[in-house]
Design a protein around this motif. Sequence first.
Motif, PDB file in Angstrom:
ATOM      1  N   UNK A  96       0.822  -1.206   0.000  1.00  0.00           N
ATOM      2  CA  UNK A  96       0.000   0.000   0.000  1.00  0.00           C
ATOM      3  C   UNK A  96       0.857   1.257   0.000  1.00  0.00           C
ATOM      4  N   UNK A  97       2.068   1.171   0.528  1.00  0.00           N
ATOM      5  CA  UNK A  97       2.880   2.359   0.766  1.00  0.00           C
ATOM      6  C   UNK A  97       3.814   2.730  -0.374  1.00  0.00           C
TER       7      UNK A  97
ATOM      8  N   UNK B   7      -4.474   9.403   1.589  1.00  0.00           N
ATOM      9  CA  UNK B   7      -3.138   9.058   2.055  1.00  0.00           C
ATOM     10  C   UNK B   7      -3.170   7.935   3.087  1.00  0.00           C
ATOM     11  N   UNK B   8      -2.498   6.843   2.759  1.00  0.00           N
ATOM     12  CA  UNK B   8      -2.315   5.747   3.697  1.00  0.00           C
ATOM     13  C   UNK B   8      -0.927   5.877   4.322  1.00  0.00           C
ATOM     14  N   UNK B   9      -0.809   5.808   5.636  1.00  0.00           N
ATOM     15  CA  UNK B   9       0.473   6.109   6.272  1.00  0.00           C
ATOM     16  C   UNK B   9       1.478   4.969   6.177  1.00  0.00           C
ATOM     17  N   UNK B  10       2.739   5.351   6.138  1.00  0.00           N
ATOM     18  CA  UNK B  10       3.837   4.420   6.386  1.00  0.00           C
ATOM     19  C   UNK B  10       4.025   4.411   7.900  1.00  0.00           C
TER      20      UNK B  10
ATOM     21  N   UNK C 121      -4.590  -3.692  -3.700  1.00  0.00           N
ATOM     22  CA  UNK C 121      -4.144  -3.946  -2.337  1.00  0.00           C
ATOM     23  C   UNK C 121      -5.206  -4.608  -1.504  1.00  0.00           C
ATOM     24  N   UNK C 122      -6.187  -5.265  -2.141  1.00  0.00           N
ATOM     25  CA  UNK C 122      -7.333  -5.783  -1.412  1.00  0.00           C
ATOM     26  C   UNK C 122      -7.075  -7.147  -0.814  1.00  0.00           C
ATOM     27  N   UNK C 123      -5.965  -7.739  -1.212  1.00  0.00           N
ATOM     28  CA  UNK C 123      -5.667  -9.060  -0.693  1.00  0.00           C
ATOM     29  C   UNK C 123      -5.105  -8.961   0.707  1.00  0.00           C
ATOM     30  N   UNK C 124      -5.583  -9.857   1.566  1.00  0.00           N
ATOM     31  CA  UNK C 124      -5.026  -9.892   2.908  1.00  0.00           C
ATOM     32  C   UNK C 124      -3.572 -10.301   2.811  1.00  0.00           C
ATOM     33  N   UNK C 125      -2.723  -9.558   3.502  1.00  0.00           N
ATOM     34  CA  UNK C 125      -1.307  -9.805   3.360  1.00  0.00           C
ATOM     35  C   UNK C 125      -0.944 -11.188   3.863  1.00  0.00           C
ATOM     36  N   UNK C 126      -0.256 -11.943   3.018  1.00  0.00           N
ATOM     37  CA  UNK C 126       0.103 -13.308   3.379  1.00  0.00           C
ATOM     38  C   UNK C 126       1.290 -13.311   4.329  1.00  0.00           C
ATOM     39  N   UNK C 127       1.322 -14.351   5.160  1.00  0.00           N
ATOM     40  CA  UNK C 127       2.441 -14.476   6.080  1.00  0.00           C
ATOM     41  C   UNK C 127       3.716 -14.721   5.295  1.00  0.00           C
TER      42      UNK C 127
END
Length: 653
Positions: free
Chosen positions: A107-108, A168-171, A572-578
């Motif tokens: 996302x960043x 704006x999505x934060x870092x 960026x809609x996918x849940x972040x994979x481990x």
Amino acid sequence: MSENDSADDIMKERSDDDTFNILIATDCHLGYEESTKRAQEQDSIKTFEEILKHAKDNNVDFILLGGDLFHDTKPSQGTLLKAVELLRKYCLGSREPTFELLSDPEENFQYKTANFEDPNLNVSIPVFSIHGNHDDPSSGTIGSLDLLSTTGLVNYFGKWTDLTQVTMSPVILKKGSTHICLYGISYINDQRLSRLFRSYMVKVLFPSHLDIEQCFNMMVLHQNRVKRPNCPYIPEDRLPSCLNFILWGHEHECRINPEIIAETGYHICQPGSSVATSLCEAESVPKRIGILSVNGNDFKVEQIYLQTVRPFVFDNIVLRDVDIGEDYSKVMADRVMDYVDDYIEETMITKASKQLTGHPDQPTQPLIRLRVFYSSNEEIFNTVRLAQKYCDEVANPMDMIIFRKAPEKNIKRKCTDPFEDDDETNDLLAYDDNDKDWRKSVQGGILKYFESKENQDKLTVLSVTGLNKALSRFVEKNDSDAFKDIIHHQMSKTVEYLQTKPVDTPEKIKKEIKVFQKERRDREEEEALDADLMFESTQRKFETVDIEKNNAIVLSDDDAEHNHDDEATGKGNKTRKASTRGAVRGRGGGRGRGKNAERMKNPLDITITSPTSSSPKTARNVSSRKVGARGNIQQFCQPSTSLRHGNISEDTD
């Protein structure tokens, strides 16, 4: 930062394990003057290396740049190669990063990953950067920062392609108990961005899922800050009030001491450029960078004077206020030249020599700019004669002296006290030769010329707004195709308009073109937006952009298809994979081998705040709206918001 100037004492009492140390700099302009005789001295490259060396010597956690890393949108291969060499030399190494990334890098960052988490790189000092107007990639699909991002040398964030809104999505960074939310707005046309602020289309996302008692909210942007004639700007008190600190790029004057904005409560820090790119008074201020230390919500900025900057002396002479001698055997112009010659040699060269630091990489030939305000044409002399004398002593002999006409109303005024604070003298010396001001005054002159009744019909297919937009692109971004493209685009628009009209003779065509021209003059703001959309199209296709009466923007088929794809796939809609790269990294863990356990693995609660506004708006809620992997959001359009225990809450007063 405490109001009683005890911030230094507070910071000393805090643990280094909880304190971010960040080197802040803006407007490095790598590659400036590389096509002139000063190219071999590499002013911008040497100063950039000094900046990186300060970062390494001070063991900073990361470097934060405020745009215009490069002077040209497409820097030369030599400049790009030198930048890569320096970043590799000073920013790669075995030193472990001392902080963690909690937000989703997809996302960043443009490269979709943080370089200090890349298992294939050993990054000791991460670099975070937005782009400015000089390295803005809008005229093409790829910019210089995209290349540095792909190589893993720079974490490129804050790039916007949607022309209708900025969200704006934060870092999110964590070091010990200190959390930083870092927001970025890379350069956007000032007129458009100010319109987005007025329309509440600039939003700040704040994660409320993390158990953060305090979060230091920072923003980096690259825009006009100072109000100038015919020049749009971003008012410094109109940014979101939830911010604590703003790093302001684009303005070259060094104002690095944080300035509090009373209306909003945040501080603005403007480091200015590290190399002088215009011979104006603001550029003659000593060049500095800073070390920003953040612990909790307290901060301080330690200034560092740059030692490799070329000496630059700026001065003024008002001829009516000085004694140029009474040698009447010489004409007036020669007497003025002798006086100016003595002033340069005895005063300005002496001042320049005091700016020499002894650093082996500092250029010794100074920049000199002397403005001579004259009252009569008899006082003007040929500056080439002095340029020849100082060609080996001064770096800019050909533009060392400029003449300016003193206002007629002040000609008879006598200076009785050289130190008196006289408004007329201050107004006289307020003239600024900054390149940007000059360009804007040219645009204003063009607008004024074609607004006159006798000149209104001199442009038919090309609009005045389009002409000025192309001029700005050509000068600011070295866009050599700007005029050709705007003519082609507006020709196409005119043809499309004529195709909707029953015209079958040359006379009817001319008449309809005049009607269309008048309509465009009456819709200047829409005309400007249309030109911006064309210029910033990544394809530079000559597409039609319909602007309806309600100011809604109808996208082209390509844009609509692109947006539809984003919505369908969920950018960026996918849940972040481990991650399988290794264990979760802390200060004692391995380098970038895994993601922190606090990362965004599940849908989160996100709060959106809009910037402050003087016009009242009622709060409205948008429930269960998906934003990528960030989960549900709430949107507040209240004029004022406050930060409470890591969450943005609505003021109910």
